[in-house]
Design a protein around this motif. Structure first.
Motif, PDB file in Angstrom:
ATOM      1  N   VAL A 283      -2.507   5.505  10.043  1.00  0.00           N
ATOM      2  CA  VAL A 283      -2.939   4.286   9.331  1.00  0.00           C
ATOM      3  C   VAL A 283      -1.976   3.130   9.644  1.00  0.00           C
ATOM      4  CG1 VAL A 283      -3.383   3.260   7.063  1.00  0.00           C
ATOM      5  CG2 VAL A 283      -4.179   5.559   7.554  1.00  0.00           C
TER       6      VAL A 283
ATOM      7  N   GLY B  21      -7.554  -0.636   0.760  1.00  0.00           N
ATOM      8  CA  GLY B  21      -6.367  -0.947   1.557  1.00  0.00           C
ATOM      9  C   GLY B  21      -6.733  -1.809   2.757  1.00  0.00           C
TER      10      GLY B  21
ATOM     11  N   ASP C  80      -9.761   3.385  -2.574  1.00  0.00           N
ATOM     12  CA  ASP C  80      -9.517   4.276  -1.442  1.00  0.00           C
ATOM     13  C   ASP C  80      -9.021   3.471  -0.240  1.00  0.00           C
ATOM     14  OD1 ASP C  80     -11.755   2.949  -0.641  1.00  0.00           O
ATOM     15  OD2 ASP C  80     -13.122   4.632  -1.005  1.00  0.00           O
TER      16      ASP C  80
ATOM     17  N   PRO D  33      -2.401   1.651  -5.108  1.00  0.00           N
ATOM     18  CA  PRO D  33      -1.859   3.013  -5.133  1.00  0.00           C
ATOM     19  C   PRO D  33      -2.740   3.938  -4.298  1.00  0.00           C
ATOM     20  CG  PRO D  33      -2.497   2.235  -7.341  1.00  0.00           C
ATOM     21  CD  PRO D  33      -3.081   1.283  -6.357  1.00  0.00           C
ATOM     22  N   ALA D  34      -2.244   5.143  -4.041  1.00  0.00           N
ATOM     23  CA  ALA D  34      -3.048   6.116  -3.300  1.00  0.00           C
ATOM     24  C   ALA D  34      -4.157   6.648  -4.191  1.00  0.00           C
ATOM     25  CB  ALA D  34      -2.172   7.259  -2.828  1.00  0.00           C
ATOM     26  N   GLU D  35      -5.228   7.032  -3.531  1.00  0.00           N
ATOM     27  CA  GLU D  35      -6.408   7.515  -4.241  1.00  0.00           C
ATOM     28  C   GLU D  35      -6.097   8.754  -5.104  1.00  0.00           C
ATOM     29  OE1 GLU D  35      -9.285   7.959  -1.213  1.00  0.00           O
ATOM     30  OE2 GLU D  35     -10.818   8.769  -2.555  1.00  0.00           O
TER      31      GLU D  35
ATOM     32  N   ILE E 184       0.868  -1.188   0.000  1.00  0.00           N
ATOM     33  CA  ILE E 184       0.000   0.000   0.000  1.00  0.00           C
ATOM     34  C   ILE E 184       0.897   1.227   0.000  1.00  0.00           C
ATOM     35  CG2 ILE E 184      -1.770   1.248   1.299  1.00  0.00           C
ATOM     36  CD1 ILE E 184      -2.599  -1.527   2.435  1.00  0.00           C
TER      37      ILE E 184
ATOM     38  N   PHE F 282      -3.204   1.594  12.677  1.00  0.00           N
ATOM     39  CA  PHE F 282      -4.423   0.837  12.385  1.00  0.00           C
ATOM     40  C   PHE F 282      -4.033  -0.544  11.818  1.00  0.00           C
ATOM     41  CE2 PHE F 282      -7.389  -0.636   9.200  1.00  0.00           C
ATOM     42  CZ  PHE F 282      -8.578  -0.660   9.897  1.00  0.00           C
TER      43      PHE F 282
ATOM     44  N   LEU G  51       6.633   5.154   7.916  1.00  0.00           N
ATOM     45  CA  LEU G  51       5.614   6.129   8.312  1.00  0.00           C
ATOM     46  C   LEU G  51       6.165   7.553   8.273  1.00  0.00           C
ATOM     47  CD1 LEU G  51       4.226   3.927  11.203  1.00  0.00           C
ATOM     48  CD2 LEU G  51       3.481   3.992   8.823  1.00  0.00           C
ATOM     49  N   GLY G  52       5.551   8.397   9.051  1.00  0.00           N
ATOM     50  CA  GLY G  52       5.881   9.820   8.967  1.00  0.00           C
ATOM     51  C   GLY G  52       7.180  10.183   9.655  1.00  0.00           C
TER      52      GLY G  52
ATOM     53  N   CYS H 151       8.228  12.197   3.450  1.00  0.00           N
ATOM     54  CA  CYS H 151       8.204  11.660   4.815  1.00  0.00           C
ATOM     55  C   CYS H 151       9.481  12.017   5.566  1.00  0.00           C
ATOM     56  CB  CYS H 151       7.996  10.156   4.788  1.00  0.00           C
ATOM     57  SG  CYS H 151       9.101   9.297   3.674  1.00  0.00           S
TER      58      CYS H 151
ATOM     59  N   VAL I  39      -5.403  -5.625   3.581  1.00  0.00           N
ATOM     60  CA  VAL I  39      -4.718  -5.958   4.831  1.00  0.00           C
ATOM     61  C   VAL I  39      -5.404  -7.146   5.510  1.00  0.00           C
ATOM     62  CG1 VAL I  39      -4.351  -5.096   7.182  1.00  0.00           C
ATOM     63  CG2 VAL I  39      -3.779  -3.644   5.222  1.00  0.00           C
TER      64      VAL I  39
ATOM     65  N   GLN J 204      -5.099  18.398   1.743  1.00  0.00           N
ATOM     66  CA  GLN J 204      -3.721  18.574   2.220  1.00  0.00           C
ATOM     67  C   GLN J 204      -3.392  20.055   2.339  1.00  0.00           C
ATOM     68  OE1 GLN J 204      -1.398  16.374   3.348  1.00  0.00           O
ATOM     69  NE2 GLN J 204      -3.000  14.846   3.241  1.00  0.00           N
TER      70      GLN J 204
HETATM   71  P1  NDP Z   1      -2.625   7.588   4.455  1.00  0.00           P
HETATM   72  O1  NDP Z   1      -1.736   6.949   5.433  1.00  0.00           O
HETATM   73  O2  NDP Z   1      -4.063   7.662   4.755  1.00  0.00           O
HETATM   74  O3  NDP Z   1      -2.501   6.859   3.037  1.00  0.00           O
HETATM   75  C1  NDP Z   1      -1.476   6.002   2.634  1.00  0.00           C
HETATM   76  C2  NDP Z   1      -2.067   4.823   1.868  1.00  0.00           C
HETATM   77  O4  NDP Z   1      -2.839   4.000   2.756  1.00  0.00           O
HETATM   78  C3  NDP Z   1      -3.025   5.223   0.767  1.00  0.00           C
HETATM   79  O5  NDP Z   1      -2.910   4.313  -0.291  1.00  0.00           O
HETATM   80  C4  NDP Z   1      -4.353   5.103   1.448  1.00  0.00           C
HETATM   81  O6  NDP Z   1      -5.421   4.978   0.562  1.00  0.00           O
HETATM   82  C5  NDP Z   1      -4.167   3.849   2.261  1.00  0.00           C
HETATM   83  N1  NDP Z   1      -5.075   3.696   3.390  1.00  0.00           N
HETATM   84  C6  NDP Z   1      -5.835   4.634   4.003  1.00  0.00           C
HETATM   85  N2  NDP Z   1      -6.525   4.079   5.010  1.00  0.00           N
HETATM   86  C7  NDP Z   1      -6.212   2.771   5.037  1.00  0.00           C
HETATM   87  C8  NDP Z   1      -6.604   1.677   5.838  1.00  0.00           C
HETATM   88  N3  NDP Z   1      -7.465   1.812   6.843  1.00  0.00           N
HETATM   89  N4  NDP Z   1      -6.056   0.470   5.600  1.00  0.00           N
HETATM   90  C9  NDP Z   1      -5.168   0.310   4.608  1.00  0.00           C
HETATM   91  N5  NDP Z   1      -4.783   1.303   3.798  1.00  0.00           N
HETATM   92  C10 NDP Z   1      -5.289   2.526   4.004  1.00  0.00           C
HETATM   93  O7  NDP Z   1      -2.074   9.009   4.143  1.00  0.00           O
HETATM   94  P2  NDP Z   1      -2.892  10.234   3.570  1.00  0.00           P
HETATM   95  O8  NDP Z   1      -2.819  10.162   2.136  1.00  0.00           O
HETATM   96  O9  NDP Z   1      -4.266  10.319   4.140  1.00  0.00           O
HETATM   97  O10 NDP Z   1      -2.075  11.450   4.163  1.00  0.00           O
HETATM   98  C11 NDP Z   1      -2.321  11.911   5.488  1.00  0.00           C
HETATM   99  C12 NDP Z   1      -1.052  12.305   6.163  1.00  0.00           C
HETATM  100  O11 NDP Z   1      -0.188  11.179   6.223  1.00  0.00           O
HETATM  101  C13 NDP Z   1      -0.218  13.350   5.432  1.00  0.00           C
HETATM  102  O12 NDP Z   1      -0.621  14.639   5.726  1.00  0.00           O
HETATM  103  C14 NDP Z   1       1.152  13.054   5.942  1.00  0.00           C
HETATM  104  O13 NDP Z   1       1.327  13.665   7.176  1.00  0.00           O
HETATM  105  C15 NDP Z   1       1.147  11.565   6.117  1.00  0.00           C
HETATM  106  N6  NDP Z   1       1.754  10.852   4.982  1.00  0.00           N
HETATM  107  C16 NDP Z   1       2.974  10.302   5.142  1.00  0.00           C
HETATM  108  C17 NDP Z   1       3.578   9.671   4.094  1.00  0.00           C
HETATM  109  C18 NDP Z   1       4.918   9.046   4.226  1.00  0.00           C
HETATM  110  O14 NDP Z   1       5.569   8.839   3.210  1.00  0.00           O
HETATM  111  N7  NDP Z   1       5.357   8.690   5.393  1.00  0.00           N
HETATM  112  C19 NDP Z   1       2.966   9.600   2.780  1.00  0.00           C
HETATM  113  C20 NDP Z   1       1.649  10.162   2.717  1.00  0.00           C
HETATM  114  C21 NDP Z   1       1.101  10.772   3.792  1.00  0.00           C
HETATM  115  P3  NDP Z   1      -6.117   6.329   0.010  1.00  0.00           P
HETATM  116  O15 NDP Z   1      -5.073   7.132  -0.650  1.00  0.00           O
HETATM  117  O16 NDP Z   1      -7.098   5.845  -0.950  1.00  0.00           O
HETATM  118  O17 NDP Z   1      -6.710   7.012   1.199  1.00  0.00           O
END
Ligand code: NDP
Length: 803
Positions: free
Chosen positions: A260, A240, A236, A205-207, A177, A263, A279-280, A312, A244, A359
């Motif tokens: 996430v 994901g 979306d 991929p991401a949405e 993911i 989660f 992660l972040g 990140c 999982v 964002q």
């Molecule tokens: P998410 O963690 O929500 O998304 C990352 C991926 O996980 C996407 O493909 C998303 O799908 C998917 N996802 C979302 N919810 C679930 C779930 N319950 N189970 C499995 N997969 C899931 O990041 P966001 O895009 O919402 O960004 C929010 C914040 O996260 C940002 O502001 C930033 O702070 C942080 N972030 C950190 C990143 C890093 O590289 N460490 C990268 C991106 C974000 P979908 O896109 O469809 O929601």
């Protein structure tokens, strides 16, 4: 003044006036091919499953937009249960034949993908910039070349896999993911090592940014990859979540938000699914007073304005030595005035668009909050384009280390600056976060920089550089930035497991008891053991103990009833002994050898303890102690040999992969082989520089209690090993939930594994849960590099050369 001087003066004035007044003209990359590619698909994409394209139902699609002007680029399928299940099944069907190929055959496939990416590099870069909003300069010169590099590098690992990872095999179906900030690069980081090791994948991929994954699927198709080896399901968060949860998935590799990640940790607890989380972060960018400040300014541009700060590992906290702070901030502001923002397809811009309205709102809200908490906010005088999702480069000063913007990941082009006076203060500020992904250290004094690098809790440290990545070097975090590495040899291990692991469902520990011992309250007391904490025998906080029955000997002893407070004290003692990790491997080896020597001398006494506790006859009990002596020798031997590597990255410099201890690690020892199992866990941890809080087998705790006297007699410093007896379920959950425990090893049944993995999500500590009984006397299962890898984390320190 001569007429010549007048002429040259006049012309200089003219040249400088011309240069000053010159404006950049637009230099747009042509999007025609990309738009045609979308049109050729009728503007709508389905799913890539089992080597074929499955159309999406029109009502189950969503839009993906160009964030620079909010126009709709395409519609994409919203994957649900049907698509996720079909994709996982296809991957499972493809697994036997794909994993059965020779390494060379897999290498040829990965090589073909790498070639395909290079052939379509321009199209990939344009689609990426359109969908994500990142400058074409970045997608063209950084993302896509790195994607190709990952597939080439891992074609190499596929070729070498059998030789370099003997006795190991792939895991099976891997769910991957990825987020929206580096859509194609994150795909490559995940798919390339998984395939090289022989796994099959389903990637979501991401949405916001699904398009390059779909284009990649076409490249894979044309490269002749067997059906089902790579499957792409767009959708979306729900897609994901379904992925999982799918029972046929063996491993999840996730990059995204810490929320996430948590989660997913909870959702997979006790399932036996392997997990890596990237992660972040809130990465520090440290500038010492002897740094080359002009280079620093360019480093900051790369650190926080690369990809609009949606990175990140962005260097989002500028920590600068007080004496040079004013000078640096003035230079930085001057540079910020010259940054150019605009259409992502313009080759002459530095910053593009923010990926999505939500964002952009988040960035605005956080900056507003920072201002409300007292920060001074500075932005350049030029105006952002107002028709798309743009946010200007931003510098926040007058920030306190505990304020929201100094702690929370903003994920935007916002730099938060703070000052320090001494190197110690710099390290304390750098580590003052729950994250631990990356750091940059700037100093012309290499001794200082290399003193600071190991003290920062982060998986990657760049010296006089920032945001350098390569396929040969592992990337990943410490602490709440996640666990596991992507890239390099360290990344390959995440997709392999030992051959000997059984395929059938592992049995619980209770099925393997050699004998069954039941605590008998109120029986005759032979001996009462205390807890062993901080090098001292201490009474339990509760003041209570319980009787332990030996099978053939009635009550053999009372052991302390440890509780939450005892665990807290033990964790504190373990932290106080952290200097153990800074001792040399040689010193740690000496102590382990000494421990082995002392045990050997008291071999009969310890064999008797094991016998009384377990009811074993003399022979197996003695064999157990002999095995422990040998095991201690093994890890004394490894203590100065489990060294790191210098990675061969395409850079003039060195990238040093250092093996660092995890920190304070909890151990829940197995019931079978109660003393050998416990020592088999403690010894690699201690050899690698960790400190340990151990909870022995609840059935047979007494041999472990006897260990305390041996540790004392062998010069093991107080706090390095702590032993707390009591209810394993309760103590395990306390250890797993403790925010100051960095790792946890659990040996037991799947219920226990579920509980500790679930509780570990709080600080995302690294867990190793072993629910399959190990043959502890067998050196293949009971000791070796697998344990050492679990006991360490890799920190990659990048040191570019250059006078
Ligand atoms: P998410 O963690 O929500 O998304 C990352 C991926 O996980 C996407 O493909 C998303 O799908 C998917 N996802 C979302 N919810 C679930 C779930 N319950 N189970 C499995 N997969 C899931 O990041 P966001 O895009 O919402 O960004 C929010 C914040 O996260 C940002 O502001 C930033 O702070 C942080 N972030 C950190 C990143 C890093 O590289 N460490 C990268 C991106 C974000 P979908 O896109 O469809 O929601």
């Amino acid at each position: 003044m001569t007429s010549d001087e007048q002429i040259s003066g006049a012309s200089n004035t003219t040249v400088s006036r011309i240069l000053d007044g010159m404006e950049y003209g637009p230099a747009p990359e042509n999007p025609v091919l990309a738009r045609r590619w979308i049109e050729d698909h009728g503007g709508t994409f389905g799913f890539f499953i089992d080597g074929a394209w499955l159309p999406a139902e029109p009502e189950a699609t969503f839009e993906t937009i160009d964030p620079s002007d909010r126009s709709v680029l395409a519609r994409v399928g919203r994957g649900g249960e049907t698509q996720v299940d079909a994709a996982v099944r296809a991957a499972a069907r493809a697994f036997p034949s794909w994993s059965g190929l020779t390494g060379h055959e897999r290498a040829r496939h990965l090589y073909a993908i790498a070639r395909g990416i290079q052939k379509h590099a321009r199209l990939l870069a344009v689609v990426e910039s359109l969908d994500n909003g990142k400058p074409i300069r970045e997608s063209r010169d950084i993302d896509v070349p790195l994607v190709a590099r990952h597939f080439y590098h891992h074609a190499g690992w596929a070729q070498l896999c059998e030789r370099e990872f003997p006795g190991h095999r792939p895991l099976g179906v891997v769910a991957q993911i990825v987020p929206w900030n580096f859509p194609l690069l994150m795909l490559a980081w995940k798919i390339a090592p998984a395939l090289a090791a022989g796994n099959t994948v389903v990637l979501k991929p991401a949405e916001y940014t699904p398009l390059t994954a779909l284009l990649f699927a076409e490249i894979v198709e044309h490269a002749g990859l067997p059906p089902g080896v790579v499957n792409i399901v767009t959708g979306d968060g729900e897609a994901g979540r379904l992925l999982v949860a799918h029972p046929a998935v063996q491993k999840i590799a996730f990059t995204g938000s810490t929320e996430v990640g948590r989660f997913i940790r909870r959702a997979t607890a006790g399932s036996g699914k392997r997990l890596t989380l990237e992660l972040g972060g809130k990465s520090p960018f440290l500038v010492f007073d002897d740094a080359d400040l002009d280079s620093v300014v360019e480093g900051v541009v790369d650190a926080i304005w690369f990809n609009q700060g949606q990175v990140c590992c962005a260097g989002s906290r500028l920590l600068v030595q007080e004496s040079v702070a004013d000078t640096l901030l003035a230079k930085l502001k001057a540079r910020m005035e010259t940054l150019r923002m605009g259409s992502p397809l313009d080759k002459a811009i530095d910053m593009g668009a923010i990926v999505a309205p939500v964002q952009l709102d988040r960035i605005r809200e956080l900056v507003t909050r920072g201002r409300a908490e007292g920060a001074s906010v500075w932005q350049p005088s030029w105006a952002c384009p107002d028709d798309g999702l743009f946010y200007p480069p931003t510098l926040c000063t007058d920030v306190s280390p505990s304020s929201t913007i100094a702690q929370v990941e903003i994920f935007g082009p916002v730099l938060v600056a703070m000052t320090f006076r001494t190197p110690d203060e710099a390290v304390a500020l750098a580590n003052n976060t729950t994250y631990g992904l990356a750091a940059s250290v700037w100093s012309e004094n290499i001794s200082l920089a290399l003193d600071i690098a190991p003290r920062i809790k982060a998986g990657v440290v760049w010296v006089n550089a920032s945001n350098l990545f390569d396929a040969a070097s592992g990337f990943g975090g410490y602490r709440e930035s996640g666990f596991g590495r992507e890239g390099g040899r360290e990344g390959l291990w995440e997709y392999l497991r030992p051959d000997w692991e059984l395929e059938e469902a592992p049995a619980g520990a209770a099925d393997h008891r050699e004998t069954v011992a039941v605590p008998v309250p109120g029986s005759r007391i032979d001996r009462t053991y205390k807890q062993y904490i901080g090098g001292r025998q201490v009474r339990p906080d509760s003041g209570y103990s319980h009787a332990v029955a030996g099978v053939n000997h009635g009550v053999i002893a009372h052991v302390a009833d440890g509780n939450r407070k005892d665990i807290r004290n033990a964790v504190e003692a373990a932290h106080a002994a952290a200097s153990w990790g800074r001792r040399s491997g040689h010193e740690r080896a000496q102590i382990l050898y000494y421990l082995a020597e002392n045990l050997d001398q008291r071999r009969e006494e310890y064999a008797r303890h094991v016998r009384i506790a377990t009811g074993w006859s003399t022979k197996p009990a003695t064999r157990e102690i002999e095995a422990i002596v040998a095991r201690l020798f093994t890890y004394a031997a490894w203590a100065d040999k489990h060294d790191g590597a210098v990675h061969d990255v395409p850079l003039r410099g060195v990238t040093i992969a250092m093996h660092e201890p995890i920190g304070v690690v909890g151990v829940l020892a197995p019931d079978e082989s109660p003393l050998l199992g416990l020592v088999s866990a403690i010894a690699p941890l201690v050899a690698s520089g960790n400190t340990v809080v151990a909870v022995p087998s609840a059935l047979y705790p007494t041999p472990a209690c006897e260990l305390a006297t041996l540790l004392d007699a062998s010069d093991v410093p107080g706090g390095v090993v702590n032993v707390v007896t009591g209810d394993r379920t309760v103590l395990g959950e306390v250890l797993a939930g403790h925010l100051d425990v960095d790792g946890l090893w659990y040996f037991g049944d799947s219920d226990g594994a579920r509980a500790v993995e679930f509780a570990s999500a709080g600080n995302l500590k690294r867990t190793w849960t072993v629910i399959q009984r190990r043959a502890w006397l067998d050196t293949a299962q009971g000791e070796g590099p697998e344990y050492l890898r679990q006991a360490t984390q890799v920190k990659n320190v990048w040191i570019p050369y250059g006078a």
